[in-house]
Design a protein around this motif. Structure first.
Motif, PDB file in Angstrom:
ATOM      1  N   ASP A 115      -1.999  -6.630 -40.614  1.00 19.43           N
ATOM      2  CA  ASP A 115      -2.394  -6.983 -39.276  1.00 19.43           C
ATOM      3  C   ASP A 115      -2.631  -8.583 -39.085  1.00 19.43           C
ATOM      4  OD1 ASP A 115      -5.693  -5.980 -39.713  1.00 19.43           O
ATOM      5  OD2 ASP A 115      -4.951  -7.805 -40.329  1.00 19.43           O
ATOM      6  N   LYS A 116      -2.886  -8.846 -37.966  1.00 21.03           N
ATOM      7  CA  LYS A 116      -2.884 -10.280 -37.780  1.00 21.03           C
ATOM      8  C   LYS A 116      -4.083 -11.110 -38.485  1.00 21.03           C
ATOM      9  CE  LYS A 116      -5.736  -9.911 -33.412  1.00 21.03           C
ATOM     10  NZ  LYS A 116      -5.555 -10.058 -32.049  1.00 21.03           N
ATOM     11  N   GLU A 117      -5.005 -10.444 -38.970  1.00 22.73           N
ATOM     12  CA  GLU A 117      -6.161 -11.205 -39.738  1.00 22.73           C
ATOM     13  C   GLU A 117      -5.891 -11.045 -41.109  1.00 22.73           C
ATOM     14  OE1 GLU A 117      -7.937 -11.393 -36.189  1.00 22.73           O
ATOM     15  OE2 GLU A 117      -8.458 -12.432 -38.257  1.00 22.73           O
ATOM     16  N   GLY A 118      -4.414 -10.471 -41.430  1.00 23.83           N
ATOM     17  CA  GLY A 118      -4.250 -10.599 -43.040  1.00 23.83           C
ATOM     18  C   GLY A 118      -4.627  -9.235 -43.489  1.00 23.83           C
ATOM     19  N   ARG A 153      -2.736 -16.463 -48.176  1.00 27.11           N
ATOM     20  CA  ARG A 153      -1.484 -16.309 -48.822  1.00 27.11           C
ATOM     21  C   ARG A 153      -0.684 -17.333 -48.079  1.00 27.11           C
ATOM     22  NH1 ARG A 153      -0.763 -12.175 -52.685  1.00 27.11           N
ATOM     23  NH2 ARG A 153      -2.748 -11.899 -53.406  1.00 27.11           N
ATOM     24  N   ASP A 154       0.171 -18.024 -48.807  1.00 23.12           N
ATOM     25  CA  ASP A 154       0.954 -19.146 -48.234  1.00 23.12           C
ATOM     26  C   ASP A 154       2.295 -18.615 -47.362  1.00 23.12           C
ATOM     27  OD1 ASP A 154       1.066 -21.201 -51.115  1.00 23.12           O
ATOM     28  OD2 ASP A 154      -0.199 -21.291 -49.574  1.00 23.12           O
ATOM     29  N   TYR A 155       2.800 -17.294 -47.614  1.00 22.89           N
ATOM     30  CA  TYR A 155       3.806 -16.905 -46.937  1.00 22.89           C
ATOM     31  C   TYR A 155       3.008 -16.378 -45.613  1.00 22.89           C
ATOM     32  CZ  TYR A 155       2.272 -12.366 -49.107  1.00 22.89           C
ATOM     33  OH  TYR A 155       1.713 -11.233 -49.704  1.00 22.89           O
ATOM     34  N   PHE A 156       1.940 -15.771 -45.662  1.00 21.72           N
ATOM     35  CA  PHE A 156       1.406 -15.305 -44.360  1.00 21.72           C
ATOM     36  C   PHE A 156       0.987 -16.374 -43.223  1.00 21.72           C
ATOM     37  CE2 PHE A 156      -0.941 -12.047 -41.922  1.00 21.72           C
ATOM     38  CZ  PHE A 156      -2.082 -12.713 -41.329  1.00 21.72           C
ATOM     39  N   GLN A 157       0.603 -17.483 -44.110  1.00 17.19           N
ATOM     40  CA  GLN A 157       0.126 -18.596 -43.247  1.00 17.19           C
ATOM     41  C   GLN A 157       1.573 -19.275 -42.701  1.00 17.19           C
ATOM     42  OE1 GLN A 157      -2.640 -19.740 -41.990  1.00 17.19           O
ATOM     43  NE2 GLN A 157      -3.752 -18.000 -43.033  1.00 17.19           N
ATOM     44  N   GLU A 158       2.517 -19.404 -43.267  1.00 14.85           N
ATOM     45  CA  GLU A 158       3.806 -19.964 -42.653  1.00 14.85           C
ATOM     46  C   GLU A 158       4.237 -19.079 -41.683  1.00 14.85           C
ATOM     47  OE1 GLU A 158       7.499 -22.114 -42.840  1.00 14.85           O
ATOM     48  OE2 GLU A 158       5.329 -22.350 -43.677  1.00 14.85           O
ATOM     49  N   GLY A 194       0.833 -10.078 -36.546  1.00 12.58           N
ATOM     50  CA  GLY A 194       0.885  -9.416 -37.996  1.00 12.58           C
ATOM     51  C   GLY A 194       2.282  -9.504 -38.516  1.00 12.58           C
ATOM     52  N   ILE A 195       2.484  -8.781 -39.841  1.00 10.95           N
ATOM     53  CA  ILE A 195       3.722  -9.074 -40.269  1.00 10.95           C
ATOM     54  C   ILE A 195       4.160  -7.728 -40.974  1.00 10.95           C
ATOM     55  CG2 ILE A 195       3.334 -11.548 -41.083  1.00 10.95           C
ATOM     56  CD1 ILE A 195       2.868 -11.021 -43.901  1.00 10.95           C
ATOM     57  N   VAL A 196       5.433  -7.593 -41.309  1.00 14.51           N
ATOM     58  CA  VAL A 196       5.776  -6.483 -42.057  1.00 14.51           C
ATOM     59  C   VAL A 196       6.615  -7.091 -43.302  1.00 14.51           C
ATOM     60  CG1 VAL A 196       7.451  -4.387 -42.293  1.00 14.51           C
ATOM     61  CG2 VAL A 196       6.331  -4.957 -40.030  1.00 14.51           C
ATOM     62  N   SER A 197       6.394  -6.714 -44.684  1.00 12.23           N
ATOM     63  CA  SER A 197       6.760  -7.567 -45.757  1.00 12.23           C
ATOM     64  C   SER A 197       7.388  -6.423 -46.753  1.00 12.23           C
ATOM     65  CB  SER A 197       5.556  -8.220 -46.196  1.00 12.23           C
ATOM     66  OG  SER A 197       6.025  -8.717 -47.733  1.00 12.23           O
ATOM     67  N   ALA A 198       8.415  -6.920 -47.173  1.00 14.39           N
ATOM     68  CA  ALA A 198       9.146  -6.311 -48.534  1.00 14.39           C
ATOM     69  C   ALA A 198       9.173  -7.170 -49.600  1.00 14.39           C
ATOM     70  CB  ALA A 198      10.452  -5.670 -48.305  1.00 14.39           C
ATOM     71  N   THR A 199       8.826  -6.619 -50.999  1.00 18.23           N
ATOM     72  CA  THR A 199       8.854  -7.201 -52.100  1.00 18.23           C
ATOM     73  C   THR A 199      10.175  -7.061 -52.811  1.00 18.23           C
ATOM     74  OG1 THR A 199       6.383  -7.386 -52.242  1.00 18.23           O
ATOM     75  CG2 THR A 199       7.689  -7.948 -54.202  1.00 18.23           C
ATOM     76  N   LEU A 200      10.852  -8.241 -53.193  1.00 22.09           N
ATOM     77  CA  LEU A 200      12.164  -7.896 -53.956  1.00 22.09           C
ATOM     78  C   LEU A 200      11.931  -7.723 -55.281  1.00 22.09           C
ATOM     79  CD1 LEU A 200      14.594 -10.982 -52.548  1.00 22.09           C
ATOM     80  CD2 LEU A 200      14.025  -8.479 -51.813  1.00 22.09           C
ATOM     81  N   ILE A 224      -3.651  -1.184 -49.675  1.00 22.66           N
ATOM     82  CA  ILE A 224      -4.172  -0.826 -48.371  1.00 22.66           C
ATOM     83  C   ILE A 224      -5.701  -1.375 -48.393  1.00 22.66           C
ATOM     84  CG2 ILE A 224      -4.810   0.859 -46.580  1.00 22.66           C
ATOM     85  CD1 ILE A 224      -2.481   2.566 -47.849  1.00 22.66           C
ATOM     86  N   GLY A 225      -5.962  -2.290 -47.550  1.00 24.00           N
ATOM     87  CA  GLY A 225      -7.246  -2.800 -47.256  1.00 24.00           C
ATOM     88  C   GLY A 225      -7.401  -4.153 -47.839  1.00 24.00           C
ATOM     89  N   MET A 226      -6.382  -4.631 -48.575  1.00 24.08           N
ATOM     90  CA  MET A 226      -6.345  -5.914 -49.246  1.00 24.08           C
ATOM     91  C   MET A 226      -6.135  -7.011 -48.359  1.00 24.08           C
ATOM     92  SD  MET A 226      -3.993  -7.509 -52.158  1.00 24.08           S
ATOM     93  CE  MET A 226      -4.865  -6.239 -53.485  1.00 24.08           C
ATOM     94  N   ASN A 227      -6.735  -8.192 -48.155  1.00 23.15           N
ATOM     95  CA  ASN A 227      -6.469  -9.048 -47.220  1.00 23.15           C
ATOM     96  C   ASN A 227      -5.541 -10.426 -47.849  1.00 23.15           C
ATOM     97  OD1 ASN A 227      -7.344 -11.814 -45.791  1.00 23.15           O
ATOM     98  ND2 ASN A 227      -8.025 -10.345 -44.449  1.00 23.15           N
ATOM     99  N   LEU A 228      -4.568 -10.562 -46.940  1.00 27.95           N
ATOM    100  CA  LEU A 228      -3.755 -11.479 -47.625  1.00 27.95           C
ATOM    101  C   LEU A 228      -3.816 -12.836 -46.657  1.00 27.95           C
ATOM    102  CD1 LEU A 228      -0.602  -9.113 -47.982  1.00 27.95           C
ATOM    103  CD2 LEU A 228      -2.229  -9.844 -49.547  1.00 27.95           C
ATOM    104  N   GLY A 229      -4.693 -13.027 -45.668  1.00 27.86           N
ATOM    105  CA  GLY A 229      -4.777 -14.091 -45.107  1.00 27.86           C
ATOM    106  C   GLY A 229      -4.362 -15.375 -45.708  1.00 27.86           C
TER     107      GLY A 229
END
Length: 623
Positions: A110-113, A131-136, A176-182, A124-129
């Protein structure tokens, strides 16, 4: 000054001058030939490295395109995930979307990370706010861009790259974002598949310069910043070209090599940063054969120089030391023959009538005859008619038109074996004016083993490494061709999509080695039940696809039932000796109409497969 020259010395000087001119011309010809051959070797290797880089780039672009579609699909369904029931359905949707090869996991943030949904429940529940890629993405929100994060280290020595799509709010703002890890393992396998020589390494780097992966792995390479002044990476980016080949010292390894760089930027996607693939080969092995060839020609030239100068010297002393000159000439010839006999390459000469007049030991061993038996023989004594015809054409170009030839010859012996030779031929002239060709000299090198390290690599590029079935890419290529054929001639065509039931539980309970054994056993069952004309592929971890040419829906359903029943009776024995049974769910779809494409047909079968799994597994459902 001319009056001071002794007239008796003129013949002596003229002979030495003529010999020097001939040797100089021969040496220049050899040097030019070696120069151009060196350039040809370099150009050929550049093409091969570029081709391998292109293979990885195209596969990666395909994976990025597929992953981007999966992210967009997830993003478009977020509105239905508001309550708990919708969230669970959303997580299943994420898992279904993340089965694309090359995707390790997918998450919704979500938009809060905070991670609100993920294919990995522990996240689920972890905050990524922070993280550089979230902030970018938050700083530069754009719903049309696929963000590619620089590699980040998740455990010691292991780096991952995230690809991200922004979730727009009602007014298009960041929500917010939708993210996929390679998945690094997928790219390791892909990189290893193009390594056609043991000295090759392949790497993948982020557009900002950070190294993502190198195969074979080396210490302290992953995570290295390649964006350094003078590096090939910087030169490539500065040029603006999509692909380039450089030769010199590579910044990452500090070793001399030939390296092909290619920028990965799918045309259909707006990416904020590209990826860059590099395929490198050490310089020494590239030019090993050339150096050997240069050594052989250098030895031959040295022997010719020695023979000619010594011969002229002895000729001038012939009147006084005739017997000694003859003995020295015979010794010189023996040395020349001995030197050629020690060269592990076939060297021979023919006269104008294409009869053998000389052959070194390697040639005699190949033909299994003595020098006396070989003298005066034609090619028809040693080769089949089709090879004789090819050799006759080459000899004609050399003996009649004075061409220097270099090409590949394929020779099939009487016992059925095939050998491949790289053959070089050059004309032999009667005098220094080159007015008449008296014969030819040939050098043939056996390159059979090299042509076979190449055929095997091409086969590996088509097969799944574990089951031996077609991999997804080759299955899609073959399937598309079969679909076009069926549509053109109005033939029936069906597709089966199979998925192992509870495969994760098998891996969790019995280990991945047992899981691999189950996959192999299922592949054996499929080979047993299906026809040789059927196209079988492993298209996912535990997912398989079968294309049945000239098979309608009823017949395809019967085949699917028989395959399901045979699988249910198959047994794999664990390391403890206990038997393990397993089952599959199967979806069936058949071709209807001429406008459908292969992806649509597979998606129909995949939908039926989903229905089979939802309705209890170990069953067949029709699209």
């Amino acid at each position: 000054m001319l009056l001071l020259i002794n007239p008796l010395r003129r013949p002596f000087n003229v002979l030495w001058l003529g010999l020097g001119l001939i040797l100089g011309a021969l040496g220049m010809a050899i040097a030019l030939n070696l120069y151009f051959e060196h350039a040809r070797v370099a150009a050929r290797e550049q093409d091969r490295l570029s081709t391998q880089a292109r293979v990885i780039a195209e596969n990666t672009e395909y994976q990025l395109t597929s992953a981007n579609l999966a992210l967009e699909n997830v993003r478009s369904n977020l509105a239905y995930w508001k309550d708990e029931t919708g969230l669970q359905a959303g997580i299943r949707h994420l898992k279904a979307a993340s089965i694309i090869p090359g995707i390790h996991s997918m998450s919704v943030v979500d938009k809060e990370g905070t991670i609100t949904a993920s294919t990995r429940p522990e996240l689920i529940g972890m905050n990524l706010g922070s993280r550089d890629y979230f902030q970018e993405v938050k700083r530069h929100p754009n719903g049309d861009i696929l963000y590619v994060s620089p590699p980040s280290e998740i455990v010691h020595g292991t780096f991952v790259i995230n690809i991200i799509r922004m979730i727009p709010g009602e007014q298009g703002e960041f929500d917010g974002i939708v993210s996929a890890t390679l998945d690094p393992e997928y790219f390791r396998t892909l990189m290893m598949s193009v390594q056609y020589a043991p000295d090759i390494w392949v790497s993948l780097a982020h557009g900002d310069g950070m190294m993502f992966l190198m195969m074979p792995e080396r210490k302290n390479i992953d995570g290295m910043n390649l964006k350094q002044p003078g590096s090939f990476f910087m030169q490539h980016q500065s040029s603006g070209k999509k692909e380039e080949v450089f030769t010199g010292t590579v910044y990452a390894t500090k070793e001399p090599g030939m390296i092909a760089l290619r920028t990965i930027y799918p045309a259909a996607i707006k990416m904020d940063k590209p990826l860059v693939v590099a395929v490198n080969r050490d310089l020494d092995p590239i030019f090993l054969s050339w150096r050997r060839n240069a050594a052989v020609q250098g030895i031959l030239f040295g022997v010719i120089v020695l023979a000619s100068t010594m011969g002229l010297f002895l000729h001038q002393r012939r009147q006084r030391k005739l017997e000694k000159e003859a003995a020295q000439a015979r010794a010189l010839i023996n040395q020349f023959s001995l030197a050629l006999d020690r060269i592990p390459t076939c060297i021979y000469m023919k006269d104008q009538q294409r009869r053998y007049v000389y052959a070194n030991r390697s040639t005699l061993e190949l033909f299994q005859c003595s020098a006396e038996e070989l003298s005066g023989s034609l090619d028809s004594r040693f080769f089949p008619p089709e090879t004789v015809a090819q050799l006759h054409d080459i000899d004609t170009r050399v003996l009649i038109y004075g061409e220097d030839t270099a090409e590949k010859i394929i020779y099939k012996s009487e016992d059925g074996s095939t050998r491949i030779y790289w053959q070089i031929k050059t004309p032999i002239y009667e005098d220094d004016k080159k007015t008449r060709i008296s014969g030819l000299c040939g050098i043939s090198t056996d390159i059979t083993e090299f042509e076979l390290l190449k055929e095997k690599l091409e086969q590996q590029a088509r097969q799944d490494y574990l089951t031996g079935l077609f991999n997804r890419r080759f299955f899609m290529e073959q399937g598309h061709a079969e679909l076009v054929r069926a549509q053109r001639y109005g033939h029936a065509l069906s597709v089966l999509m199979l998925d192992l039931d509870y495969f994760k539980k098998i891996n969790d309970k019995h280990g991945h080695q047992m899981g691999d054994a189950v996959l192999k056993r299922l592949a054996d069952v499929m080979r047993k039940i299906l026809r040789t004309v059927d196209i079988i592929g492993r298209v996912g971890g535990e997912e398989f696809a079968v294309l049945l040419p000239e098979t309608d829906l009823q017949r395809a359903t019967e085949v699917a039932e028989r395959l399901r029943e045979e699988t249910a009776h198959a047994v794999v024995t664990s390391v403890t000796g206990m038997p393990l049974n397993f089952t599959v769910s199967i979806g069936v779809a058949s071709l209807e109409g001429k406008d459908i494409d292969l992806n649509t047909l597979i998606n129909q079968a995949d939908g039926a497969l989903y229905q089979a799994k939802e309705s209890g597994r170990n069953r067949v459902c029709l699209a």
